[in-house]
Design an enzyme around this catalytic site. Sequence first.
Site, PDB file in Angstrom:
ATOM      1  N   LYS A 166       1.041  -0.899  -0.030  1.00 15.02           N
ATOM      2  CA  LYS A 166      -0.600  -0.011  -0.256  1.00 15.02           C
ATOM      3  C   LYS A 166       0.985   0.715   0.291  1.00 15.02           C
ATOM      4  O   LYS A 166       0.710   2.038  -0.872  1.00 15.02           O
ATOM      5  CB  LYS A 166      -0.836  -0.092   1.279  1.00 15.02           C
ATOM      6  CG  LYS A 166      -2.050   1.157   1.355  1.00 15.02           C
ATOM      7  CD  LYS A 166      -2.345   1.070   2.047  1.00 15.02           C
ATOM      8  CE  LYS A 166      -3.189   2.711   2.293  1.00 15.02           C
ATOM      9  NZ  LYS A 166      -4.690   2.612   3.987  1.00 15.02           N
ATOM     10  N   GLU A 177      10.392  -5.185   4.771  1.00  9.76           N
ATOM     11  CA  GLU A 177      10.654  -5.873   3.801  1.00  9.76           C
ATOM     12  C   GLU A 177      10.156  -5.909   2.419  1.00  9.76           C
ATOM     13  O   GLU A 177      10.768  -7.085   1.563  1.00  9.76           O
ATOM     14  CB  GLU A 177       9.240  -6.712   4.740  1.00  9.76           C
ATOM     15  CG  GLU A 177       9.551  -7.702   5.848  1.00  9.76           C
ATOM     16  CD  GLU A 177       8.793  -6.035   7.325  1.00  9.76           C
ATOM     17  OE1 GLU A 177       8.989  -4.875   6.520  1.00  9.76           O
ATOM     18  OE2 GLU A 177       9.130  -6.413   8.047  1.00  9.76           O
ATOM     19  N   GLY A 185      -4.828  -1.403   4.987  1.00  5.17           N
ATOM     20  CA  GLY A 185      -4.198  -2.783   4.433  1.00  5.17           C
ATOM     21  C   GLY A 185      -5.204  -4.154   4.730  1.00  5.17           C
ATOM     22  O   GLY A 185      -4.774  -4.762   3.806  1.00  5.17           O
ATOM     23  N   ARG A 186      -5.211  -3.849   5.755  1.00  2.29           N
ATOM     24  CA  ARG A 186      -6.076  -5.452   6.444  1.00  2.29           C
ATOM     25  C   ARG A 186      -7.213  -5.845   5.861  1.00  2.29           C
ATOM     26  O   ARG A 186      -7.646  -6.780   5.732  1.00  2.29           O
ATOM     27  CB  ARG A 186      -5.886  -5.575   8.241  1.00  2.29           C
ATOM     28  CG  ARG A 186      -6.311  -4.612   8.760  1.00  2.29           C
ATOM     29  CD  ARG A 186      -5.622  -4.972  10.290  1.00  2.29           C
ATOM     30  NE  ARG A 186      -6.375  -3.513  11.076  1.00  2.29           N
ATOM     31  CZ  ARG A 186      -5.548  -2.341  10.598  1.00  2.29           C
ATOM     32  NH1 ARG A 186      -4.754  -2.646  10.504  1.00  2.29           N
ATOM     33  NH2 ARG A 186      -6.214  -0.692  11.491  1.00  2.29           N
ATOM     34  N   GLU A 198      -4.819  -6.435  15.134  1.00  3.53           N
ATOM     35  CA  GLU A 198      -3.736  -5.186  14.439  1.00  3.53           C
ATOM     36  C   GLU A 198      -5.023  -4.222  14.422  1.00  3.53           C
ATOM     37  O   GLU A 198      -4.711  -2.621  14.970  1.00  3.53           O
ATOM     38  CB  GLU A 198      -3.762  -5.087  12.894  1.00  3.53           C
ATOM     39  CG  GLU A 198      -2.968  -3.695  13.159  1.00  3.53           C
ATOM     40  CD  GLU A 198      -2.289  -3.929  11.639  1.00  3.53           C
ATOM     41  OE1 GLU A 198      -2.298  -3.734  10.043  1.00  3.53           O
ATOM     42  OE2 GLU A 198      -0.331  -3.911  11.072  1.00  3.53           O
ATOM     43  N   HIS A 210      -5.300 -32.730  17.912  1.00  3.61           N
ATOM     44  CA  HIS A 210      -4.026 -34.061  18.429  1.00  3.61           C
ATOM     45  C   HIS A 210      -3.050 -33.134  18.585  1.00  3.61           C
ATOM     46  O   HIS A 210      -1.947 -33.881  18.831  1.00  3.61           O
ATOM     47  CB  HIS A 210      -3.094 -34.740  17.577  1.00  3.61           C
ATOM     48  CG  HIS A 210      -4.473 -35.959  16.664  1.00  3.61           C
ATOM     49  ND1 HIS A 210      -5.100 -37.269  17.389  1.00  3.61           N
ATOM     50  CD2 HIS A 210      -5.776 -35.594  16.536  1.00  3.61           C
ATOM     51  CE1 HIS A 210      -5.824 -37.577  17.057  1.00  3.61           C
ATOM     52  NE2 HIS A 210      -6.192 -36.880  16.104  1.00  3.61           N
ATOM     53  N   LYS A 244       9.678  -1.253  14.218  1.00  2.00           N
ATOM     54  CA  LYS A 244       9.722  -1.127  13.464  1.00  2.00           C
ATOM     55  C   LYS A 244      11.161   0.181  12.995  1.00  2.00           C
ATOM     56  O   LYS A 244      12.518   0.239  12.785  1.00  2.00           O
ATOM     57  CB  LYS A 244       9.062  -0.369  12.973  1.00  2.00           C
ATOM     58  CG  LYS A 244       8.195  -1.359  11.525  1.00  2.00           C
ATOM     59  CD  LYS A 244       7.648  -0.379  10.869  1.00  2.00           C
ATOM     60  CE  LYS A 244       5.758  -1.379  10.131  1.00  2.00           C
ATOM     61  NZ  LYS A 244       5.357  -0.507   9.429  1.00  2.00           N
TER      62      LYS A 244
HETATM   63  O1  F6P Z   1       3.396  -2.644   9.689  1.00  6.78           O
HETATM   64  C1  F6P Z   1       2.234  -3.181   9.760  1.00  6.78           C
HETATM   65  C2  F6P Z   1       1.764  -2.754   8.595  1.00  6.78           C
HETATM   66  O2  F6P Z   1       1.793  -1.412   8.591  1.00  6.78           O
HETATM   67  C3  F6P Z   1       0.093  -3.261   8.092  1.00  6.78           C
HETATM   68  O3  F6P Z   1      -0.850  -2.466   8.496  1.00  6.78           O
HETATM   69  C4  F6P Z   1       0.528  -3.776   6.071  1.00  6.78           C
HETATM   70  O4  F6P Z   1      -0.758  -4.048   5.879  1.00  6.78           O
HETATM   71  C5  F6P Z   1       1.643  -4.131   6.955  1.00  6.78           C
HETATM   72  O5  F6P Z   1       2.210  -3.696   7.344  1.00  6.78           O
HETATM   73  C6  F6P Z   1       2.341  -3.827   5.439  1.00  6.78           C
HETATM   74  O6  F6P Z   1       1.707  -3.036   4.388  1.00  6.78           O
HETATM   75  P1  F6P Z   1       2.115  -2.267   3.168  1.00  6.78           P
HETATM   76  O7  F6P Z   1       1.515  -3.138   2.530  1.00  6.78           O
HETATM   77  O8  F6P Z   1       2.401  -0.577   3.173  1.00  6.78           O
HETATM   78  O9  F6P Z   1       3.508  -2.688   2.922  1.00  6.78           O
END
Ligand code: F6P
Length: 518
Positions: free
Chosen positions: A200, A206, A259-260, A345, A376, A490
């Site tokens: 987003k 990452e 995002g979620r 979240e 199990h 972060k």
């Molecule tokens: O760090 C949490 C977060 O901001 C989430 O809310 C989001 O879904 C995820 O990181 C990834 O964010 P982006 O889509 O901006 O890479």
Amino acid sequence: MTDIWNDLTQRAEAVKTRPIIRLFDADPARFDAFSAQHDGLLLDFSKTNIDAQTLSALQALATETGVAAQRDAMFSGQAINVTEGRSVLHTALRPDPSRPVMVDGEDVTVGVRASLDLMAGFAEGLRDGTITASDGQPFTDVVNIGIGGSDLGPAMACRALSPFIDRITPHFVSNIDGAHIADTLAALDPQRTLVIIASKTFTTIETLTNADTAVAWLKDAVGEQFGAHLAAVSTAEDRTSAYGIAPERVFGFEDWVGGRYSLWGPVGLSVMIAIGPEHFSDLLAGALSMDTNFLTAAPAENLPLLFALVGLWHNNFCGYESRAVLPYDQRLGLLPAYLQQLDMESNGKHTTKDGTPVAGMTGPIVWGEPGTNGQHAFYQLLHQGTRIVPAEFLIAAQSHEPGLQHQHEILKANCLAQAEALMVGTQQDDPQPSPERRFDGNRPSVTIAYQQLTPFVLGQLVALYEHRVFVEGAVWGINSFDQFGVELGKKMAKDVQNDPEAMAQMSASTRGLSAFLA
Ligand code: F6P
């Protein structure tokens, strides 16, 4: 605390040890009265300690806290994400033709439809081979690189809908741990692979680091034509173009999609490529069906509202701290992880919308695994542990494996039996077993049942959970749509990596570990 809140607290004290099974003895119609159905989805909450008076007190709590007005504010595009000054319009991503959604004088569903058409054109082109790899041959695999909401939704949906996947196989890379991308790419041919960078914000470390690794892998194999193997999904088109992705390969969306909550639009591109645009439309139709129920059904028929009221009862009045999500549906294996982000979240918050500390407990701990595997492993604690964990069972009438229906019958029997055993325990008329063989029972559960896990049903399920999270957040008066709680860690990770002065201020434990790991 209001009178209604106090009344519910006292009620829970009085009834929470009352045997749930006795409620069935007292009311032969209890299953019908404490379950609801919409468009083929059944929500059974009769195996809880909620009785008619409790349910009406919970409904009164929803009324008192203005849930319906807050719901209408969300659906109509008001800026209910107050800390970020944004509308919250994931529901507009599954547009209802009869319901325009006006934001700043514009109907945003027009843009949503255009964006879905663009996605469908791209997905169809990939699927029918008219959009090819750099060597003119069709793609066979797509890798979605993203994390959190840019990963969990599409990864969960692709696993859930694997019987609908044809032609192009989806893969997902999220973790900064190089093992994730290394293992994923090792099994793939770069000549046949499309990489989607989904973020987003297009700033997530990452995702950008994994994207660099994937681009290097593509360049090695296909040279300067690597752009034919790339696409991006983001709200930040300036950043995607600075990254070098051709504008026609960028699927943009608006910041009013959290995002979620973003599975339903461009973040779902990998899903649409995998299952095809028609099945993707069915996914949206399922979610829209649940939106309609949430918006229009009376309280007694309103599945998201009822589901949330049960959650509030267990969390705030009975004091149960977690909820176990137990899909008796192997393909919903990622649902607990998906719901951890959606629920924790969104509702893991300690202040209300006006910045004051919340008065009671907010979001519970969400965890789970598919049945029967969990049986199990951790069901020992569910049945005999000292904590009560309300369970959420999910089960289909039909599998996608007609030749293995006998296995599905065993699966169904296990699901029904576990919920019954949790509630009933060892009955008084059983020969008295030794204490370690005794089951106290009286452990509540909710069961969600459906005919078969199709795109439509998955859409219903996910929207049901989205709206449950919404109602619970609305009752607590929190903002379910920001996530400042992820920021501190972060920032500190950057300090640990790049800022020796900041590192020197950290605890002896962190410095000691850092020295050990150097
Ligand atoms: O760090 C949490 C977060 O901001 C989430 O809310 C989001 O879904 C995820 O990181 C990834 O964010 P982006 O889509 O901006 O890479």
